[in-house]
Structure formats: C-alpha cells, structure tokens
Design a protein around this motif. Sequence first.
Motif, PDB file in Angstrom:
ATOM      1  N   ILE A 191      37.155  39.485  39.537  1.00 28.41           N
ATOM      2  CA  ILE A 191      36.685  39.599  38.132  1.00 28.41           C
ATOM      3  C   ILE A 191      37.867  39.863  37.226  1.00 28.41           C
ATOM      4  O   ILE A 191      38.730  40.607  37.489  1.00 28.41           O
ATOM      5  CB  ILE A 191      35.635  40.722  37.998  1.00 28.41           C
ATOM      6  N   PHE A 204      37.902  47.110  44.083  1.00 26.25           N
ATOM      7  CA  PHE A 204      36.694  46.303  44.145  1.00 26.25           C
ATOM      8  C   PHE A 204      36.708  45.185  43.107  1.00 26.25           C
ATOM      9  O   PHE A 204      36.244  44.087  43.343  1.00 26.25           O
ATOM     10  CB  PHE A 204      35.454  47.172  43.978  1.00 26.25           C
ATOM     11  N   ARG A 205      37.270  45.481  41.949  1.00 23.75           N
ATOM     12  CA  ARG A 205      37.366  44.455  40.914  1.00 23.75           C
ATOM     13  C   ARG A 205      38.287  43.309  41.349  1.00 23.75           C
ATOM     14  O   ARG A 205      37.993  42.142  41.117  1.00 23.75           O
ATOM     15  CB  ARG A 205      37.869  45.090  39.614  1.00 23.75           C
ATOM     16  N   LEU A 260      36.550  41.180  44.101  1.00 28.66           N
ATOM     17  CA  LEU A 260      35.507  40.296  43.585  1.00 28.66           C
ATOM     18  C   LEU A 260      36.077  39.205  42.687  1.00 28.66           C
ATOM     19  O   LEU A 260      35.371  38.255  42.347  1.00 28.66           O
ATOM     20  CB  LEU A 260      34.457  41.105  42.812  1.00 28.66           C
TER      21      LEU A 260
END
Length: 77
Positions: free
Chosen positions: A77, A71-72, A75
């Motif tokens: 990030i 997920f990181r 996204l």
Amino acid sequence: MLKILRFLFAIITMAFALYGMLSDDFSYAPLMFLFLGGAMLVMGIEEYKNNKKVSASCLVGVCLLLFYTSFRAMLGI
C-alpha cells in the motif's frame, strides 16, 4: 524467557539487515521491520516489569510504528 526471545528477534533482524546490505536486495526489509518490532515489544515488556513506564511506553510506541510500517509494506500500500 524474555531475554532469549529478545536475543532471537535481534539475531533475525541483524541477519535480514546484513543480507540486504551485502546483496543490495531490500525485498526482505518488511520482515526485518517485523522482527525489529518484536524485539522492541519484548524490550518494552521488560521495561514495564522493571517499573520504567515511560521508556516502556516509548518502546511499545516504536513497536507499533514498526508493525504498521511492516504490514503496510507487505501489503504494497
């Protein structure tokens, strides 16, 4: 049912890994991590049902780490 789901997640993970290795395009790596985490979660559930709590908790921990990484990366990030 869990064996079919684990096999399906493993096949999808290997397909993304093979694609990345052959094409040198690693843009689908977060999806590979996501499906690998799903496979680890299913294996953890299977181990928990077989009363192997230590290995089940390790597999679920790896699953959570893979989901977090996936997920990181998705996204950015």
